[in-house]
Write an enzyme that holds these catalytic residues in place. Structure first.
Site, PDB file in Angstrom:
ATOM      1  N   THR A  19       0.988  -1.480  -0.127  1.00 51.68           N
ATOM      2  CA  THR A  19       0.146  -0.146  -0.313  1.00 51.68           C
ATOM      3  C   THR A  19       0.734   1.992   0.469  1.00 51.68           C
ATOM      4  O   THR A  19       0.829   1.653   1.061  1.00 51.68           O
ATOM      5  CB  THR A  19      -0.699   0.451   1.565  1.00 51.68           C
ATOM      6  OG1 THR A  19      -0.071  -0.356   2.519  1.00 51.68           O
ATOM      7  CG2 THR A  19      -2.045  -1.681   1.687  1.00 51.68           C
ATOM      8  N   LEU A  64       5.607  -5.549  13.116  1.00 48.53           N
ATOM      9  CA  LEU A  64       7.029  -6.328  12.908  1.00 48.53           C
ATOM     10  C   LEU A  64       8.160  -5.358  12.198  1.00 48.53           C
ATOM     11  O   LEU A  64       8.031  -4.748  11.715  1.00 48.53           O
ATOM     12  CB  LEU A  64       7.201  -7.848  11.936  1.00 48.53           C
ATOM     13  CG  LEU A  64       6.641  -7.845  10.832  1.00 48.53           C
ATOM     14  CD1 LEU A  64       7.616  -6.887  10.047  1.00 48.53           C
ATOM     15  CD2 LEU A  64       6.543  -8.844  10.128  1.00 48.53           C
ATOM     16  N   ARG A  65       9.249  -5.338  12.671  1.00 45.35           N
ATOM     17  CA  ARG A  65      10.213  -5.375  12.730  1.00 45.35           C
ATOM     18  C   ARG A  65      11.215  -5.647  11.356  1.00 45.35           C
ATOM     19  O   ARG A  65      11.635  -6.515  11.624  1.00 45.35           O
ATOM     20  CB  ARG A  65      11.281  -4.188  13.235  1.00 45.35           C
ATOM     21  CG  ARG A  65      10.221  -3.077  14.624  1.00 45.35           C
ATOM     22  CD  ARG A  65      10.974  -3.167  16.438  1.00 45.35           C
ATOM     23  NE  ARG A  65      11.234  -4.817  16.500  1.00 45.35           N
ATOM     24  CZ  ARG A  65      11.648  -5.022  17.525  1.00 45.35           C
ATOM     25  NH1 ARG A  65      12.900  -4.251  18.213  1.00 45.35           N
ATOM     26  NH2 ARG A  65      11.640  -6.491  17.778  1.00 45.35           N
ATOM     27  N   GLY A  99      13.409   6.955   7.523  1.00 45.32           N
ATOM     28  CA  GLY A  99      13.307   6.216   6.213  1.00 45.32           C
ATOM     29  C   GLY A  99      13.324   4.995   6.289  1.00 45.32           C
ATOM     30  O   GLY A  99      11.836   4.185   7.329  1.00 45.32           O
ATOM     31  N   CYS A 137       7.973   2.170   5.821  1.00 45.37           N
ATOM     32  CA  CYS A 137       6.670   2.072   5.718  1.00 45.37           C
ATOM     33  C   CYS A 137       6.608   4.429   6.829  1.00 45.37           C
ATOM     34  O   CYS A 137       4.959   4.039   6.310  1.00 45.37           O
ATOM     35  CB  CYS A 137       6.191   1.195   7.763  1.00 45.37           C
ATOM     36  SG  CYS A 137       6.231  -0.531   7.160  1.00 45.37           S
ATOM     37  N   ARG A 180      13.792   0.981   0.961  1.00 43.37           N
ATOM     38  CA  ARG A 180      12.619   1.836  -0.159  1.00 43.37           C
ATOM     39  C   ARG A 180      12.589   3.463   1.358  1.00 43.37           C
ATOM     40  O   ARG A 180      12.910   2.833   2.182  1.00 43.37           O
ATOM     41  CB  ARG A 180      11.706   1.040   0.537  1.00 43.37           C
ATOM     42  CG  ARG A 180      11.281   0.183  -0.477  1.00 43.37           C
ATOM     43  CD  ARG A 180      10.367  -0.759  -0.095  1.00 43.37           C
ATOM     44  NE  ARG A 180      10.036  -1.841   0.655  1.00 43.37           N
ATOM     45  CZ  ARG A 180       9.186  -2.865   1.140  1.00 43.37           C
ATOM     46  NH1 ARG A 180       7.808  -2.552   0.530  1.00 43.37           N
ATOM     47  NH2 ARG A 180       9.456  -3.957   1.641  1.00 43.37           N
TER      48      ARG A 180
END
Ligand code: NAD
Length: 472
Positions: free
Chosen positions: A124, A191-192, A298, A301, A369
């Site tokens: 998303t 979760l990380r 960054g 998410c 990302r």
């Protein structure tokens, strides 16, 4: 334990990581295979979240099929080739492929048939105006509509704006009689990256939002079966669950923008941010975690979820002051890093070689990302700098997204002919570089440590000028 910001070069904080590795090693041992639960799950989307979820649910004892629309990715996963760097994930995927508890496919119709629970993990990303781009989700729901059977539970794990689950429920249950033959459950993911497998089995909380109590209970049981220790389980409405996810990420972003802004106050007053943040974090109302100054947040998410939160809040009539300021402060922090590099390079970056250590958005992942390293490199290139970079795991990703830069085989190589070396990711191995070699290779021995990751004393002893973020 004292924060990284003030620890010396020899004191790498790997204790937490080591205990996690030891604890996870039991997962893949044959004698620890969980008995079959009899529950079948179809995870849709084999990206970061989907792959971790599928492998961990299979390890829990559920029978799992994961649908990934990218045929090459699905083929790689079926062959046990894992396209992401994530601790314990390759062992978990391969072990469960062998046990026939996990399979990958591109065939949605076949995969969905007869499954008890569907878990949606499609991306998303940010749309042009900051809204969450729900194209992948909407396309999937249109595809699912005609092939779902009554009683199958659709769980949305993707991060989606408030109201999305209600809309999906209307799409999948078009008869306006109040019945919900296909229940829609919101199950945001916390979760990380870097500790995702550990986090699955040791969550801080599990949040399940639904209007159908039986469906909520079924999803709760699906997770409870795999918990390595008890965790709070929050059962609530879809809308509340959706907001909990965004509110959590916006709060984390706020903490980071606060401590980053504080680092600029420390720079102005010649006070060490490490000491200030450490003492603040001793107050349990503040806490020490996620409170280190750096180049700005960054990753896949926080930036996009902050944008989406601002967008759906304002579209629904809420007037926000703080969240837009958090975003602006984050952008300013990166400009501060650029200004430090430019100043260290003598005022102009044109044709200057700049070495970059670290490319992923944080250590223990290859994910670039919205990586601050990538953003700073793009800013450096705009100012005609010559960038040479190294990352222990993100080199393939860097080749794809930053084809204009020179990628070095070894960390020390980024120093060759460089006016400045900047640390952009907190990889532990950067604390153990051959600093003498780095020093000898540089044109001017200046280190800009955007993560406050290195020991200023050690670097100064080695003959460097050290510039951190709010460090004395
Ligand atoms: P991703 O882009 O890595 O993965 C999405 C995957 O879904 C891709 O592999 C894509 O090919 C696949 N896909 C898209 N449409 C599909 C379809 N119709 N059928 C089958 N496969 C399809 O994204 P991600 O990082 O895994 O994130 C997924 C969601 O989880 C996002 O909403 C994100 O915000 C949320 N989330 C991510 C994290 C994280 O750390 N990455 C953490 C919490 C929540």
């Amino acid at each position: 334990m004292r924060s990284n910001a003030t620890s010396g070069i020899g004191a790498i904080d790997i204790a937490g990581t080591q205990s996690r590795v030891t604890e996870l090693s039991w997962l893949t041992r044959a004698e620890n295979v969980a008995p079959s639960t009899g529950t079948s799950v179809c995870v849709i989307g084999g990206g970061f979240v989907g792959l971790v979820t599928a492998a961990c649910l299979a390890q829990t004892g559920h029978s799992v099929v994961c649908v990934e629309k990218d045929a090459q990715r699905a083929a790689d996963l079926s062959a046990g080739r894992i396209p992401i760097y994530e601790q314990s994930l390759p062992q978990l995927v391969r072990a469960n492929l062998e046990r026939d508890r996990l399979r990958f496919t591109t065939d949605l119709r076949q995969a969905v048939a007869g499954q008890d629970i569907l878990v949606i993990t499609v991306g998303t990303p940010s749309g042009a105006d900051g809204r969450a781009d729900l194209t992948a989700l909407d396309t999937l729901i249109s595809d699912l509509g005609p092939i779902l059977a009554a009683g199958q539970i659709v769980t949305i794990k993707s991060t989606v704006p408030v109201g999305t689950a209600a809309r999906v429920r209307r799409m999948l249950n078009p008869h306006d009689d109040g019945a919900e033959p296909i229940p829609v459950v919101s199950n945001p993911e916390f979760l990380r990256e870097g500790t995702a497998v550990y986090d699955f089995f040791h969550p801080q909380r599990v949040v399940v939002g639904a209007s159908c109590p039986d469906a909520a209970d079924r999803v709760v049981q699906t997770y409870r079966a795999g918990l390595a220790r008890p965790a709070p389980i929050v059962v609530t409405s879809n809308e509340t669950a959706e907001l909990i996810k965004y509110a959590s990420n916006v709060y984390l972003a706020t903490r980071l923008s606060f401590v980053n802004e504080l680092s600029s106050v420390c720079d102005a007053l010649a006070i060490d941010i490490g000491d200030v943040a450490y003492a603040m974090g001793l107050d349990p109302r503040i806490g020490a975690e996620y409170f280190d100054a750096g180049p700005g947040f960054g990753g896949s998410c926080l930036p996009k979820d902050l944008d989406a939160f601002i967008s759906f809040s304002e579209r629904n009539g809420a007037k926000l002051e703080l969240a837009p300021a958090v975003k602006a402060a984050n952008e300013r922090q990166l400009e501060r890093v650029l200004a430090k590099i430019r100043l260290a390079a003598g005022g102009s970056l044109a044709q200057q070689r700049i070495g970059i250590l670290g490319l992923s958005f944080k250590a223990q992942t290859q994910d670039m990302r919205d990586s601050p390293a990538k953003s700073i490199i793009e800013m450096l290139l705009q100012q005609q700098a010559l960038v040479q970079a190294y990352d222990p795991v993100a080199m393939d990703e860097a080749r794809r997204v930053l084809p204009q830069i020179t990628l070095c085989h070894r960390a020390e190589d980024v120093a060759s002919g460089a006016s400045v070396v900047a640390v952009m990711t907190e990889w532990p191995e950067f604390q153990l570089l051959d600093w003498r070699l780095v020093h000898d290779r540089m044109l001017r021995p200046v280190i800009v440590d955007a993560r406050n990751h290195l020991s200023p004393e050690t670097l100064q002893r080695a003959g460097f000028e050290y510039i951190g973020m709010g460090r004395r």
